[in-house]
Design a protein around this motif. Structure first.
Motif, PDB file in Angstrom:
ATOM      1  N   PRO A   9      60.347  41.543 -10.056  1.00 32.87           N
ATOM      2  CA  PRO A   9      61.033  40.252 -10.182  1.00 32.87           C
ATOM      3  C   PRO A   9      62.416  40.413 -10.816  1.00 32.87           C
ATOM      4  N   HIS A  10      63.386  39.661 -10.297  1.00 34.35           N
ATOM      5  CA  HIS A  10      64.748  39.572 -10.834  1.00 34.35           C
ATOM      6  C   HIS A  10      65.543  40.869 -10.689  1.00 34.35           C
ATOM      7  N   GLY A  11      65.057  41.835  -9.942  1.00 38.66           N
ATOM      8  CA  GLY A  11      65.798  43.078  -9.751  1.00 38.66           C
ATOM      9  C   GLY A  11      66.681  43.008  -8.517  1.00 38.66           C
ATOM     10  N   ASP A  12      67.362  44.125  -8.223  1.00 36.39           N
ATOM     11  CA  ASP A  12      68.152  44.190  -6.993  1.00 36.39           C
ATOM     12  C   ASP A  12      67.261  43.999  -5.770  1.00 36.39           C
ATOM     13  N   TRP A  13      66.003  44.389  -5.897  1.00 32.83           N
ATOM     14  CA  TRP A  13      65.008  44.160  -4.845  1.00 32.83           C
ATOM     15  C   TRP A  13      63.962  43.229  -5.446  1.00 32.83           C
ATOM     16  N   ASP A  14      64.241  41.943  -5.326  1.00 30.66           N
ATOM     17  CA  ASP A  14      63.523  40.904  -6.061  1.00 30.66           C
ATOM     18  C   ASP A  14      62.196  40.585  -5.374  1.00 30.66           C
ATOM     19  N   SER A  15      61.101  40.872  -6.071  1.00 26.89           N
ATOM     20  CA  SER A  15      59.778  40.641  -5.482  1.00 26.89           C
ATOM     21  C   SER A  15      59.495  39.165  -5.255  1.00 26.89           C
ATOM     22  N   ARG A  16      60.240  38.279  -5.913  1.00 27.20           N
ATOM     23  CA  ARG A  16      60.028  36.845  -5.701  1.00 27.20           C
ATOM     24  C   ARG A  16      60.420  36.417  -4.291  1.00 27.20           C
ATOM     25  N   LYS A  17      61.235  37.236  -3.629  1.00 25.02           N
ATOM     26  CA  LYS A  17      61.674  36.920  -2.269  1.00 25.02           C
ATOM     27  C   LYS A  17      60.845  37.653  -1.213  1.00 25.02           C
ATOM     28  N   ILE A  18      59.826  38.372  -1.672  1.00 22.87           N
ATOM     29  CA  ILE A  18      59.013  39.195  -0.774  1.00 22.87           C
ATOM     30  C   ILE A  18      57.564  38.723  -0.848  1.00 22.87           C
ATOM     31  N   HIS A  19      56.907  38.668   0.286  1.00 25.46           N
ATOM     32  CA  HIS A  19      55.484  38.314   0.308  1.00 25.46           C
ATOM     33  C   HIS A  19      54.676  39.578   0.001  1.00 25.46           C
ATOM     34  N   ILE A  20      54.061  39.602  -1.177  1.00 26.22           N
ATOM     35  CA  ILE A  20      53.257  40.752  -1.590  1.00 26.22           C
ATOM     36  C   ILE A  20      51.856  40.248  -1.916  1.00 26.22           C
ATOM     37  N   TYR A  21      50.871  40.750  -1.205  1.00 21.92           N
ATOM     38  CA  TYR A  21      49.504  40.289  -1.417  1.00 21.92           C
ATOM     39  C   TYR A  21      48.527  41.408  -1.065  1.00 21.92           C
ATOM     40  N   LEU A  36      28.249  43.332  -2.276  1.00 21.76           N
ATOM     41  CA  LEU A  36      26.987  44.065  -2.303  1.00 21.76           C
ATOM     42  C   LEU A  36      27.019  45.220  -1.310  1.00 21.76           C
ATOM     43  N   SER A  37      26.317  46.277  -1.654  1.00 20.68           N
ATOM     44  CA  SER A  37      26.293  47.446  -0.776  1.00 20.68           C
ATOM     45  C   SER A  37      25.635  47.119   0.557  1.00 20.68           C
ATOM     46  N   ASN A  38      24.684  46.173   0.550  1.00 17.55           N
ATOM     47  CA  ASN A  38      24.057  45.775   1.817  1.00 17.55           C
ATOM     48  C   ASN A  38      25.055  45.093   2.746  1.00 17.55           C
ATOM     49  N   ASP A  39      26.022  44.396   2.159  1.00 20.74           N
ATOM     50  CA  ASP A  39      27.046  43.720   2.960  1.00 20.74           C
ATOM     51  C   ASP A  39      28.134  44.679   3.421  1.00 20.74           C
ATOM     52  N   ALA A  40      28.259  45.797   2.719  1.00 19.12           N
ATOM     53  CA  ALA A  40      29.295  46.773   3.065  1.00 19.12           C
ATOM     54  C   ALA A  40      28.691  48.168   3.117  1.00 19.12           C
ATOM     55  N   PRO A  41      27.813  48.418   4.098  1.00 13.76           N
ATOM     56  CA  PRO A  41      27.144  49.726   4.156  1.00 13.76           C
ATOM     57  C   PRO A  41      28.119  50.880   4.368  1.00 13.76           C
ATOM     58  N   ASP A  42      29.250  50.611   5.002  1.00 19.80           N
ATOM     59  CA  ASP A  42      30.255  51.657   5.227  1.00 19.80           C
ATOM     60  C   ASP A  42      31.397  51.580   4.225  1.00 19.80           C
ATOM     61  N   GLY A  43      31.191  50.806   3.163  1.00 21.98           N
ATOM     62  CA  GLY A  43      32.218  50.693   2.141  1.00 21.98           C
ATOM     63  C   GLY A  43      33.207  49.576   2.429  1.00 21.98           C
ATOM     64  N   ILE A  44      34.220  49.489   1.586  1.00 18.06           N
ATOM     65  CA  ILE A  44      35.245  48.454   1.729  1.00 18.06           C
ATOM     66  C   ILE A  44      36.620  49.105   1.857  1.00 18.06           C
ATOM     67  N   THR A  45      37.563  48.301   2.298  1.00 19.30           N
ATOM     68  CA  THR A  45      38.963  48.728   2.382  1.00 19.30           C
ATOM     69  C   THR A  45      39.815  47.746   1.602  1.00 19.30           C
ATOM     70  N   LEU A  46      40.719  48.281   0.802  1.00 12.83           N
ATOM     71  CA  LEU A  46      41.729  47.454   0.145  1.00 12.83           C
ATOM     72  C   LEU A  46      43.058  47.685   0.859  1.00 12.83           C
ATOM     73  N   ARG A  47      43.727  46.592   1.167  1.00 15.73           N
ATOM     74  CA  ARG A  47      45.019  46.676   1.844  1.00 15.73           C
ATOM     75  C   ARG A  47      46.035  45.835   1.077  1.00 15.73           C
ATOM     76  N   VAL A  48      47.196  46.415   0.833  1.00 16.53           N
ATOM     77  CA  VAL A  48      48.289  45.695   0.165  1.00 16.53           C
ATOM     78  C   VAL A  48      49.462  45.620   1.129  1.00 16.53           C
ATOM     79  N   VAL A  49      49.992  44.416   1.285  1.00 15.14           N
ATOM     80  CA  VAL A  49      51.076  44.163   2.232  1.00 15.14           C
ATOM     81  C   VAL A  49      52.310  43.689   1.469  1.00 15.14           C
ATOM     82  N   ALA A  50      53.464  44.254   1.811  1.00 17.42           N
ATOM     83  CA  ALA A  50      54.759  43.776   1.314  1.00 17.42           C
ATOM     84  C   ALA A  50      55.601  43.424   2.532  1.00 17.42           C
ATOM     85  N   ALA A  51      56.009  42.158   2.635  1.00 16.35           N
ATOM     86  CA  ALA A  51      56.698  41.687   3.834  1.00 16.35           C
ATOM     87  C   ALA A  51      57.925  40.864   3.452  1.00 16.35           C
ATOM     88  N   ASP A  52      59.063  41.254   4.001  1.00 23.68           N
ATOM     89  CA  ASP A  52      60.307  40.517   3.791  1.00 23.68           C
ATOM     90  C   ASP A  52      60.936  40.238   5.155  1.00 23.68           C
TER      91      ASP A  52
END
Length: 286
Positions: free
Chosen positions: A201-213, A245-261
């Motif tokens: 935030p507030h830098g030359d590359w301001d995260s407030r102007k970028i969709h990060i989720y 729950l492990s029963n709901d995710a027998p093959d595990g889970i994936t975390l994904r982070v997106v930064a979009a401008d």
């Protein structure tokens, strides 16, 4: 009007029209070539800079970028190598106003790739760049075609190739680390420009102007979208989530982070997979 006067005026007009005027042509070039050996190879230098779009030059901090110069006609690789140097002066590159013809990246030292060829004739080449090399998951590629003319060096900024994107790294949990079902876990990710500068935030590359989720996924299905908040102490974006729950995710889970401008055209994605173990049970009392 007498015939004599009319004849005199006609002669005067003809003389005016037929009088040669001084040549007003402007030469096509500023100075003639000093070397008259027109059929000898001429050393010709080309300078290439690979930069993050809207950011700095790709330097050592991010593993720099690989540059390849190929003869379009023969498909022969004329030169290839790694851009050498640092990211450049942030104040000069990002904050100093300049005219279009003024150098953008070369007013202070910044990473470059330089090659010199002995050319007999104008040669059409393709210049290709790929990087950042230290972050292969975020690596991008760009190319352009230019004419190289014998004896005419390309210096100052040189040929500038822009790479679009962000470096998105999930720092915690570490990729492949087993997660326990029903645990409350903090997702932590760092977002950088392709030149290695932190997005905040507030830098030359301001995260407030970028969709990060963030996104919690099972297979290709998004289970939950996570709102990330910036942690200034860690220079990272964070969000809590519950491990399914492990029963709901027998093959595990994936975390994904997106930064979009969309305004700049820069996008970046970081992904990591995790096995899910059954929930921990309290030890039985004797």
């Amino acid at each position: 009007m007498s015939l004599a006067i009319a004849t005199a005026r006609l002669l005067l007009l003809c003389c005016t029209v037929l009088t040669p005027l001084p040549c007003l042509a402007i030469p096509a070039e500023g100075e003639p070539f000093s070397d008259l050996r027109l059929n000898d190879p001429q050393p010709t230098t080309i300078l290439v800079r690979v930069v993050g779009h809207g950011a700095m030059v790709l330097g050592r901090e991010v593993g720099s970028a690989r540059v390849t110069i190929t003869d379009v006609g023969t498909k022969q690789i004329l030169a290839t190598g790694i851009q050498q140097g640092e990211a450049g002066d942030q104040n000069q590159i990002m904050r100093t106003p300049r005219l279009m013809e003024e150098p953008h990246y070369s007013s202070r030292p910044a990473a470059t790739f330089t090659a010199t060829f002995d050319l007999l004739h104008p040669t059409l080449v393709e210049v290709t760049a790929e990087g950042p090399l230290a972050y292969p998951a975020s690596s991008q590629r760009a190319s352009t075609t230019v004419w190289l003319v014998p004896g005419q060096d390309m210096t100052n900024d040189g040929i500038v190739l822009h790479l679009y994107g962000y470096i998105v790294q999930i720092e915690y949990p570490q990729s492949g680390e087993p997660l326990i079902a029903k645990d409350d876990v903090i997702l932590r990710a760092v977002v950088r420009t392709l030149s290695g500068a932190l997005v905040r935030p507030h830098g030359d590359w301001d995260s407030r102007k970028i969709h990060i989720y963030g996104e919690l996924m099972i297979g290709e299905r998004v289970l939950e979208r996570l709102q990330l908040f910036y942690n200034n102490d860690r220079s990272s974006f964070e969000a809590p989530f519950f491990v399914p729950l492990s029963n709901d995710a027998p093959d595990g889970i994936t975390l994904r982070v997106v930064a979009a401008d969309p305004s700049s055209g820069n996008f970046g994605v970081g992904k990591a997979k995790y096995p899910v173990l059954t929930e921990r049970l309290p030890p039985k009392k004797p």
